[in-house]
Write a protein that holds these residues in place. Structure first.
Motif, PDB file in Angstrom:
ATOM      1  N   VAL A 138      45.230  32.946  41.118  1.00  0.00           N
ATOM      2  CA  VAL A 138      43.989  32.302  40.661  1.00  0.00           C
ATOM      3  C   VAL A 138      43.695  31.077  41.516  1.00  0.00           C
ATOM      4  O   VAL A 138      42.558  30.840  41.923  1.00  0.00           O
ATOM      5  N   ARG A 139      44.747  30.326  41.805  1.00  0.00           N
ATOM      6  CA  ARG A 139      44.555  29.130  42.645  1.00  0.00           C
ATOM      7  C   ARG A 139      44.027  29.512  44.020  1.00  0.00           C
ATOM      8  O   ARG A 139      43.109  28.899  44.551  1.00  0.00           O
ATOM      9  N   ALA A 140      44.663  30.524  44.617  1.00  0.00           N
ATOM     10  CA  ALA A 140      44.343  30.857  46.008  1.00  0.00           C
ATOM     11  C   ALA A 140      42.998  31.579  46.128  1.00  0.00           C
ATOM     12  O   ALA A 140      42.211  31.295  47.033  1.00  0.00           O
ATOM     13  N   LYS A 141      42.740  32.508  45.205  1.00  0.00           N
ATOM     14  CA  LYS A 141      41.539  33.351  45.355  1.00  0.00           C
ATOM     15  C   LYS A 141      40.358  32.852  44.543  1.00  0.00           C
ATOM     16  O   LYS A 141      39.214  33.180  44.859  1.00  0.00           O
ATOM     17  N   GLY A 142      40.638  32.142  43.447  1.00  0.00           N
ATOM     18  CA  GLY A 142      39.560  31.679  42.581  1.00  0.00           C
ATOM     19  C   GLY A 142      39.290  32.679  41.468  1.00  0.00           C
ATOM     20  O   GLY A 142      39.589  33.873  41.583  1.00  0.00           O
ATOM     21  N   LEU A 143      38.703  32.195  40.411  1.00  0.00           N
ATOM     22  CA  LEU A 143      38.474  33.024  39.222  1.00  0.00           C
ATOM     23  C   LEU A 143      37.539  34.196  39.505  1.00  0.00           C
ATOM     24  O   LEU A 143      37.730  35.297  39.001  1.00  0.00           O
ATOM     25  N   GLU A 144      36.521  33.952  40.320  1.00  0.00           N
ATOM     26  CA  GLU A 144      35.540  35.027  40.555  1.00  0.00           C
ATOM     27  C   GLU A 144      36.200  36.228  41.212  1.00  0.00           C
ATOM     28  O   GLU A 144      35.930  37.382  40.851  1.00  0.00           O
ATOM     29  N   ALA A 145      37.097  35.960  42.180  1.00  0.00           N
ATOM     30  CA  ALA A 145      37.782  37.059  42.865  1.00  0.00           C
ATOM     31  C   ALA A 145      38.731  37.794  41.924  1.00  0.00           C
ATOM     32  O   ALA A 145      38.915  39.010  42.032  1.00  0.00           O
ATOM     33  N   ILE A 146      39.313  37.062  41.001  1.00  0.00           N
ATOM     34  CA  ILE A 146      40.257  37.660  40.068  1.00  0.00           C
ATOM     35  C   ILE A 146      39.563  38.696  39.165  1.00  0.00           C
ATOM     36  O   ILE A 146      40.168  39.683  38.754  1.00  0.00           O
ATOM     37  N   PHE A 147      38.309  38.442  38.860  1.00  0.00           N
ATOM     38  CA  PHE A 147      37.584  39.356  37.967  1.00  0.00           C
ATOM     39  C   PHE A 147      36.708  40.358  38.726  1.00  0.00           C
ATOM     40  O   PHE A 147      36.128  41.255  38.115  1.00  0.00           O
ATOM     41  N   ALA A 148      36.623  40.202  40.058  1.00  0.00           N
ATOM     42  CA  ALA A 148      35.839  41.151  40.851  1.00  0.00           C
ATOM     43  C   ALA A 148      36.629  42.453  40.993  1.00  0.00           C
ATOM     44  O   ALA A 148      37.862  42.416  41.051  1.00  0.00           O
ATOM     45  N   PRO A 149      35.994  43.631  41.072  1.00  0.00           N
ATOM     46  CA  PRO A 149      34.550  43.821  40.997  1.00  0.00           C
ATOM     47  C   PRO A 149      34.061  44.092  39.572  1.00  0.00           C
ATOM     48  O   PRO A 149      32.915  44.472  39.379  1.00  0.00           O
TER      49      PRO A 149
END
Ligand code: SAM
Length: 236
Positions: free
Chosen positions: A21-32
């Motif tokens: 989550v830190r490295a990729k960010g929340l948006e990437a974690i829930f994509a797509p």
């Protein structure tokens, strides 16, 4: 008869790490599965996970993050989600402490709702520093909430309810949404697994609802994820 924990993941694995989550960010974690901007709901200490599963099922467009320090509980819920066709697209699970996730992985003003249901009450006085609800953690939770975002806390334990009341009412960036310190019933609220167990024993619950007060231009307390407040010892 002893039962062995199955180790395979029979479908999409919804687990993520604090580092992800830190490295990729929340948006990437829930994509797509979900598109930004995200509405984010976080359940801290989800236990068996019925509550966060139902929340996620009822709000398929909202991102849900379940946090639990028990590896076994995270794994069991991840397996259950993986087995259930069509479930879990809007739900991610993290095996870590609530304090670590809130401190390290969540940016300021990123959370719509935090749920803390039946946190361990640690009734002995010498164990009170282990309680999840602490002044520094309440301040951190408030900062991670977007203005108007809500902190929902429930406890079955009367002495912990008095403690929670004192901590939350003392935090200037949170405002009580009830006219009373807490309610014993909240119509329409989903029951957690733990709550159901307590109610079956005739115990009453205490429900708190606080909202993040609006942030004005003079609020200088915003900071990125990873700042140094909110550290509390893991309870297990
Ligand atoms: C009493 S159970 C309540 C579970 C669930 N919220 C419910 O109401 O059914 C408390 C849960 O919080 C977890 N827990 C305790 N301290 C924690 C912490 N610091 N961070 C994350 N989870 C924690 C425990 O492993 C346990 O599953």
């Amino acid at each position: 008869m002893s039962r062995t924990l199955k180790t395979d993941m029979p479908g999409p694995d919804r687990r993520v790490s604090v580092e992800d989550v830190r490295a990729k960010g929340l948006e990437a974690i829930f994509a797509p599965d979900l598109e930004p901007p995200l509405r984010l709901v976080v359940d801290l200490g989800f236990g068996r996970g019925e509550f966060v599963r139902q929340l996620a099922a009822e709000a398929p467009e909202t991102a849900h993050l379940g946090v639990e320090l028990s590896k076994k509980r995270v794994f069991k819920l991840a397996r259950r989600l993986a087995r259930t066709e069509g479930e879990g697209g809007n739900l991610r699970l993290i095996e870590a402490t609530a304090e670590e996730v809130t401190r390290e992985a969540l940016p300021d003003a990123s959370v719509d709702t935090f749920w803390i249901n039946c946190p361990d009450p640690w009734p002995k006085r010498r164990h009170h520093p282990r309680r999840m609800i602490q002044p520094a953690f309440a301040a951190l939770l408030a900062r991670r909430l977007r203005p108007g975002g809500v902190l929902e806390v429930a406890t079955d334990h009367a002495a912990y309810a008095r403690w929670i009341d004192q901590v939350l009412r003392a935090e200037p960036s949170l405002a009580n949404r009830w006219d009373e310190p807490f309610l014993h019933e909240v119509p329409g609220r989903i029951q957690t697994g733990y709550e159901r167990d307590w109610r079956a024993m005739g115990r009453s619950l205490h429900f708190f609802r606080y909202a993040r007060v609006p942030v004005d231009a003079t609020d200088v307390r915003t900071a990125p994820a990873g700042d140094a407040v909110g550290t509390a010892p893991a309870s297990r």
